[in-house]
Structures are given as structure tokens and as C-alpha cells.
Design a protein around this motif. Structure first.
Motif: not given
Ligand SMILES: NC(=O)c1ccc[n+]([C@@H]2O[C@H](COP(=O)([O-])OP(=O)(O)OC[C@H]3O[C@@H](n4cnc5c(N)ncnc54)[C@H](OP(=O)(O)O)[C@@H]3O)[C@@H](O)[C@H]2O)c1
Length: 309
Positions: A33-57
Motif C-alpha cells: 500500500p505505501f509503495q503504490n501510494a508513492a508511485l501514484e502520487a508521483l505519477g510513475i507508471n509502475a506497480i508494486y506487487l507482492a509474491f509468495a515465493v517458497p524458498p526453493d523457488s
């Protein structure tokens, strides 16, 4: 003339760039939420997404981000050591800590940083406190403690005491951090090195009496009914007390330190904020909107605890 809006708006389209958060588990992270709020505030065309990645991947996920042309990533438990191993180049503090929490990908290459270390220094600075020339006591010897001890040593603390339940783990931490400091380029090395010691809770009283800064980097305090492994009455009233835990916002340590007369007690929300702000600056090479990020962190928390601002 078009009205200028205070904040830009980002539409996800075919040019939207990716920043990933890799962890396992990751669904409780406060970062999206706080990284995407910053991207939106500055009008940067990027998205911050979380991924659950098991250790062996992890290695596949890391290679996948490079192949996808991602701008960068944050890395959380349990991948920080694997990220350190995977990055082609690492910053001095990451090399001392042997862990990476922020990656910048550029032209197929990977650059690793540890902004947890930056985050604690910036959190202290906000309170007018610095490690330089201070006597620092760190409780804990896990990943968070490692970043804090390294930063205290690199920033020129006068003395660093690590207190841990398992003393051997703290001894290993200190030996590794000091060895890694000595491998740095001369201009990155601490001048001078602080006095360093490792103790158990049986010996904590004398260390607390002389501490300028006390930082809790254990998990004691995550539960509201946790008990401190020492008497908070031993903390000197002038000591600045910082708890890396931010949920609950008032931990057992902060409550008892305040009761014992400590005037300055602060929770870990600012460390979280500044590690994220520094990561943002690494990805975009521009100042992060820190106040907006702070509000994006605080407001959801207040709503969850039912408090009003
Ligand atoms: N604010 C932030 O941005 C931020 C960032 C990272 C972490 N943190 C916080 O930092 C804390 C530590 O995280 P970590 O990743 O370093 O965890 P970790 O690697 O699992 O280390 C946990 C530490 O807590 C100690 N501990 C656990 N239970 C204890 C008990 N009952 N009595 C005494 N010591 C105990 C452990 O001692 P032993 O070695 O003896 O087991 C160890 O030193 C967590 O509370 C986390 O929320 C905050």
C-alpha cells in the motif's frame, strides 16, 4: 488551462513497469500500500506487487524478474541471504550484513542493497539521535539485529553491546560483521571501530546503565502479554529506547521503559517507513514522498485499531 492535480494517477497499461516483493509468507506485508501510494502520487507508471515465493523457488523468481524487465524488488524473510548470493554487485552495508532487502535491476544486471540498515539510521535521525559516538545496546541476534549492529558499527558508534538469549548466535553475528567490515574498501570502513561485546540477559544490567541507545530487535513484544527478559527499571532515564516492532504500537518494552521514566520511546514504524523510502529512491533515483508514505502506513493501522487521528 488544465487544472493541476496535487497527485498524479497511474493507469496500468502495456507500459507499466514492475517492482516485486518476494517473501514467504508475504500477505501481511505493509509495503504494497505505501509503495503504490508513492508511485501514484508521483505519477510513475509502475506497480508494486507482492509474491509468495517458497524458498526453493527463489532463484527462478529472481531470474524471472530480470527476464521480465522489472525495475527492482524488495526481498523479505526468508530470502534476504539468497538475494545477497544472487546479486552481481552489493552495496557496502549489504556486504557487511550478508543480506539484501532491495534489488535494482539495470540492463540485465542486479544490484543489491540493505535498506533495513538505512531505515534504522534514518529513524534515529528523525528523533535527533545518531549512532556516532553513542553507546548502543541491541537486544537480539537475528536478521534485524544484524542490520542494526552493522549500521551502528559503520556509523561510528563508541560501543556496541549485543544481548541475546542464545549468546553463541550473537557471538557469530559480531564475528561475521566485524570480519566483513574489515573486507570493505578502506574509505567504507568504520573509523575507529567501536568497543564491542556480546552478553546474555544475566549481565544486561550494567550494559543498560551506560546505554545512550537501546534497540529491541527480538520478537519479544509482538504479543501484548509478552514478558521482558530483564527489569525495565534498569534502563537509564536518558536512554533513547527504540523497538523495531510496530504492531502492537506500544510494546511491553516501550510501556515499561516509559513507566520507568524514559522520556524518549519510539516504535518501529519509522524504520519500516525509511527502509521503504530508501528503496524507492534506489529504484527511481529521486526523493521519495516520505510524508505521503508515512500517512499510507499510519492510517490503515489506526483504522484497524479503531482509533481516530
Ligand atoms: N521495523 C522494521 O522495519 C522491522 C524490520 C525487520 C524486523 N523487525 C522486527 O524485528 C524483530 C526481529 O526480527 P528478525 O527477522 O531479526 O527475527 P529472527 O531472526 O527470528 O530473530 C529473533 C530474535 O528474537 C530473540 N527472541 C525470540 N524469542 C525470545 C524470547 N522469548 N526471549 C528473548 N529473546 C527472544 C531470538 O533469540 P535467540 O537467538 O535466542 O532465538 C532472536 O535474537 C521482529 O519483532 C520484527 O518484527 C522490524
Amino acid at each position: 488551462m488544465a487544472q493541476q492535480l496535487p497527485y498524479g494517477r497511474v493507469t496500468v497499461d502495456s507500459e507499466t513497469q514492475l517492482i516485486a516483493l518476494l517473501g514467504y509468507p508475504v500477505k501481511h506485508s505493509a509495503s504494497p500500500p505505501f509503495q503504490n501510494a508513492a508511485l501514484e502520487a508521483l505519477g510513475i507508471n509502475a506497480i508494486y506487487l507482492a509474491f509468495a515465493v517458497p524458498p526453493d523457488s527463489f532463484v527462478q523468481a529472481f531470474a524471472g524478474l530480470i527476464a521480465l524487465g522489472a525495475i527492482g524488488a524488495n526481498v523479505t524473510v526468508p530470502h534476504k541471504e539468497a538475494a545477497f548470493a544472487a546479486c552481481e554487485e552489493c552495496s557496502p552495508e549489504a556486504r557487511v550484513i550478508e543480506a539484501v532487502n532491495t534489488i535494482r535491476f539495470r540492463e540485465g544486471r542486479s544490484f543489491g542493497y540493505n535498506t533495513d540498515a538505512w531505515g534504522i539510521a534514518a529513524a534515529l535521525k528523525e528523533e535527533g539521535i545518531a549512532f556516532r559516538k553513542a553507546s548502543v545496546v541491541v537486544l537480539g541476534a537475528g536478521g534485524a539485529a544484524r542490520a542494526i549492529v552493522a549500521q551502528a558499527i559503520l556509523d561510528g558508534a563508541a560501543a556496541v553491546t549485543i544481548v541475546n538469549r542464545t549468546v553463541e548466535r550473537a557471538e557469530r553475528l559480531l564475528t561475521q560483521v566485524l570480519e566483513n567490515c574489515r573486507k570493505l574498501e578502506p574509505h567504507n570502513q568504520p573509523h575507529p571501530y567501536p568497543r564491542c561485546q556480546v552478553i546474555g540477559y544475566d549481565d544486561v544490567r550494567a550494559a543498560l546503565a551506560g546505554a545512550d541507545i537501546l534497540i529491541n530487535a527480538t520478537s519479544v513484544g509482538l504479543k501484548e502479554d509478552d514478558h521482558l527478559p530483564f527489569d525495565a527499571g534498569w534502563i537509564h532515564q536518558q536512554t533513547f529506547v527504540y523497538d523495531t516492532i510496530y504492531n502492537p504500537p506500544q510494546t511491553r518494552l516501550l510501556i515499561e521503559a516509559k513507566k520507568s521514566g524514559c522520556a524518549k520511546t519510539v516504535n518501529g514504524l519509522t524504520m519500516l517507513l525509511y527502509q521503504g523510502a530508501k528503496a524507492f529512491e534506489i529504484w527511481f533515483n529521486r526523493p521519495a514522498p516520505v510524508e505521503l508514505m508515512r500517512n499510507s502506513l499510519i492510517q490503515p493501522r489506526l483504522m484497524r485499531t479503531g482509533k481516530r487521528r
